[in-house]
Design a protein around this motif. Structure first.
Motif, short mmCIF file in Angstrom:
data_model
loop_
_atom_site.label_atom_id
_atom_site.label_comp_id
_atom_site.label_asym_id
_atom_site.label_seq_id
_atom_site.Cartn_x
_atom_site.Cartn_y
_atom_site.Cartn_z
N THR A 121 0.83 -1.21 0.00
CA THR A 121 0.00 0.00 0.00
C THR A 121 0.86 1.25 0.00
O THR A 121 0.48 2.27 -0.60
CB THR A 121 -0.95 0.00 1.21
N CYS A 122 2.02 1.20 0.64
CA CYS A 122 2.95 2.33 0.57
C CYS A 122 3.40 2.57 -0.87
O CYS A 122 3.51 3.72 -1.32
CB CYS A 122 4.16 2.06 1.47
N LYS A 123 3.67 1.50 -1.61
CA LYS A 123 4.08 1.63 -3.01
C LYS A 123 2.96 2.25 -3.84
O LYS A 123 3.20 3.14 -4.68
CB LYS A 123 4.47 0.28 -3.57
N LYS A 124 1.74 1.81 -3.59
CA LYS A 124 0.58 2.37 -4.28
C LYS A 124 0.41 3.85 -3.92
O LYS A 124 0.04 4.68 -4.76
CB LYS A 124 -0.67 1.58 -3.91
N SER A 125 0.68 4.17 -2.67
CA SER A 125 0.55 5.56 -2.20
C SER A 125 1.56 6.48 -2.87
O SER A 125 1.24 7.63 -3.19
CB SER A 125 0.72 5.61 -0.68
N VAL A 126 2.77 5.98 -3.07
CA VAL A 126 3.79 6.79 -3.75
C VAL A 126 3.32 7.15 -5.15
O VAL A 126 3.46 8.30 -5.59
CB VAL A 126 5.13 6.04 -3.80
N GLU A 127 2.76 6.20 -5.86
CA GLU A 127 2.27 6.47 -7.23
C GLU A 127 1.13 7.48 -7.21
O GLU A 127 1.08 8.39 -8.05
CB GLU A 127 1.84 5.17 -7.89
N ALA A 128 0.21 7.34 -6.27
CA ALA A 128 -0.91 8.29 -6.17
C ALA A 128 -0.41 9.68 -5.80
O ALA A 128 -0.92 10.69 -6.31
CB ALA A 128 -1.92 7.79 -5.14
N SER A 129 0.59 9.74 -4.94
CA SER A 129 1.11 11.04 -4.49
C SER A 129 1.67 11.85 -5.66
O SER A 129 1.57 13.08 -5.68
CB SER A 129 2.18 10.85 -3.42
N LYS A 130 2.24 11.17 -6.63
CA LYS A 130 2.81 11.86 -7.78
C LYS A 130 1.73 12.54 -8.61
O LYS A 130 1.97 13.59 -9.23
CB LYS A 130 3.60 10.87 -8.64
N ARG A 131 0.55 11.96 -8.64
CA ARG A 131 -0.54 12.52 -9.46
C ARG A 131 -1.10 13.80 -8.86
O ARG A 131 -1.66 14.63 -9.59
CB ARG A 131 -1.65 11.48 -9.62
N VAL A 132 -0.99 13.96 -7.54
CA VAL A 132 -1.58 15.13 -6.88
C VAL A 132 -0.52 15.98 -6.19
O VAL A 132 -0.84 16.94 -5.50
CB VAL A 132 -2.66 14.71 -5.87
N ASN A 133 0.75 15.62 -6.38
CA ASN A 133 1.87 16.33 -5.75
C ASN A 133 1.72 16.33 -4.23
O ASN A 133 1.94 17.35 -3.56
CB ASN A 133 1.99 17.76 -6.28
N ALA A 134 1.38 15.20 -3.67
CA ALA A 134 1.21 15.07 -2.22
C ALA A 134 2.56 14.88 -1.55
O ALA A 134 3.44 14.20 -2.07
CB ALA A 134 0.30 13.90 -1.89
N LYS A 135 2.69 15.46 -0.36
CA LYS A 135 3.93 15.35 0.41
C LYS A 135 3.74 14.54 1.69
O LYS A 135 4.73 14.13 2.31
CB LYS A 135 4.43 16.76 0.79
N TRP A 136 2.48 14.31 2.10
CA TRP A 136 2.21 13.63 3.36
C TRP A 136 1.12 12.58 3.18
O TRP A 136 0.17 12.78 2.41
CB TRP A 136 1.76 14.62 4.43
N ALA A 137 1.24 11.48 3.90
CA ALA A 137 0.24 10.41 3.84
C ALA A 137 0.05 9.84 5.26
O ALA A 137 1.04 9.50 5.93
CB ALA A 137 0.66 9.31 2.88
N THR A 138 -1.18 9.74 5.69
CA THR A 138 -1.49 9.31 7.05
C THR A 138 -1.34 7.80 7.21
O THR A 138 -1.83 7.02 6.38
CB THR A 138 -2.94 9.69 7.42
N VAL A 139 -0.67 7.40 8.29
CA VAL A 139 -0.52 5.98 8.61
C VAL A 139 -1.04 5.73 10.02
O VAL A 139 -0.71 6.46 10.96
CB VAL A 139 0.95 5.54 8.51
N VAL A 140 -1.87 4.70 10.16
CA VAL A 140 -2.37 4.23 11.45
C VAL A 140 -1.91 2.79 11.63
O VAL A 140 -2.25 1.93 10.81
CB VAL A 140 -3.91 4.32 11.52
N PRO A 141 -1.11 2.48 12.67
CA PRO A 141 -0.60 1.11 12.82
C PRO A 141 -1.65 0.06 13.12
O PRO A 141 -1.38 -1.13 12.96
CB PRO A 141 0.38 1.24 14.00
#
Length: 305
Positions: free
Chosen positions: A128-148
């Motif tokens: 899911t982190c790998k998927k998040s990196v790809e999504a972040s590039k599309r919206v220029n995101a710098k932060w992503a919330t993680v809950v353990p």
């Protein structure tokens, strides 16, 4: 008249007057003109201004920009079609807005417990982190919330903490090359959650020791779990990368509960915070009246300069 021009010129009416604590609409508007950027960078989410802006993603972003907001939060970004992610990214760029957090959501986020140390959960998290990196590039995101996730009550607390740290190191390795930062959010929703306190989160970030693992300090959750907001923010400040807002009780806009957000915002600004303050809450009043009241609440709490 075009929708955007109409939206830009709407009066705040009685909702503003009520939340301005008796300040007249004319003097309030004079000191905080509609559409003027706020002192801090507050980020609404989709649906917050739906009564005025409608269902469209673009129209909602345009409304936010017209009211002076400079960022967006979208917890559910990862579940949106790629076409919508691209549309959001392009619209944010056109409006000169930033992307705030989205959630690294690999399913039922709370029940997928990194504290358990189970390989299936670690593998899912890394994927899911790998998927998040790809999504972040599309919206220029710098932060992503993680809950353990939840506690694993069959294991000692120290072992659970070690498991979480090791899993987060794996996630940080995925995110570091792109510059995406996972922000760990201690929550108050249920005592079953592993991560609940700011000092606990600070210690974990120190142990992970990565620029891609920092703290999301949600004032609503921290007021419920530990209080002493300003002092605890100061104690954890070197690891805080993102801030979220919500008054308590009720988890609505500033001024609807017990938190003195005027002082909290003033302190955050004095610390030199240049990041995003996510509006992680609901509207106290439904419909257009509630949306105007929410804007007025932020204008009032932002009047620390």
């Amino acid at each position: 008249m075009k929708r955007r021009n109409f939206v830009r010129n709407i009066g705040l009416g009685s909702a503003v007057a009520a939340l301005a604590g008796g300040t007249s609409l004319s003097s309030f508007a004079k000191s905080n003109a509609a559409g003027k950027p706020f002192n801090l960078d507050y980020a609404p989410h989709f649906g917050m201004f739906k009564a005025h802006a409608g269902d469209g993603l673009v129209s909602q972003l345009e409304f936010m920009a017209d009211q002076g907001f400079r960022s967006l939060e979208d917890n559910g970004l990862l579940g949106r079609p790629v076409e919508d992610q691209n549309l959001i990214g392009k619209t944010l760029e056109r409006l000169n807005m930033r992307m705030g957090v989205f959630v690294v959501d690999g399913g039922d986020n709370w029940k997928i417990s990194l504290a358990s140390g189970k390989q299936e959960f670690i593998d899912n998290f890394v994927a899911t982190c790998k998927k998040s990196v790809e999504a972040s590039k599309r919206v220029n995101a710098k932060w992503a919330t993680v809950v353990p996730g939840f506690f694993e009550r069959k294991l000692p607390m120290g072992i659970q903490t070690s498991h979480v740290i090791e899993a987060l190191k794996r996630g940080a390795e995925v995110m570091e090359p792109s510059g995406l930062v996972m922000v760990l959010e201690p929550l108050s929703d249920t005592p079953e959650l592993f991560l609940r306190f700011s000092d606990q989160t600070h210690a974990i970030c120190k142990a992970v020791d990565s620029p891609s693992c920092k703290i999301l300090y949600d004032a609503y959750h921290m007021q419920r779990n530990e209080g002493n907001l300003i002092a605890m923010m100061d104690a954890c400040w070197d690891e805080i990368a993102y801030i979220q807002i919500g008054d308590n009780p009720g988890r609505k806009e500033p001024g609807t509960g017990e938190i003195n957000y005027l002082n909290v915002f003033k302190h955050i600004d004095a610390k030199g915070f240049k990041g995003v303050c996510g509006m992680e809450h609901g509207n106290a009043i439904p419909g257009k009246e509630g949306e105007l009241a929410l804007i007025a609440a932020y204008r009032k709490a932002d009047m620390f300069k």
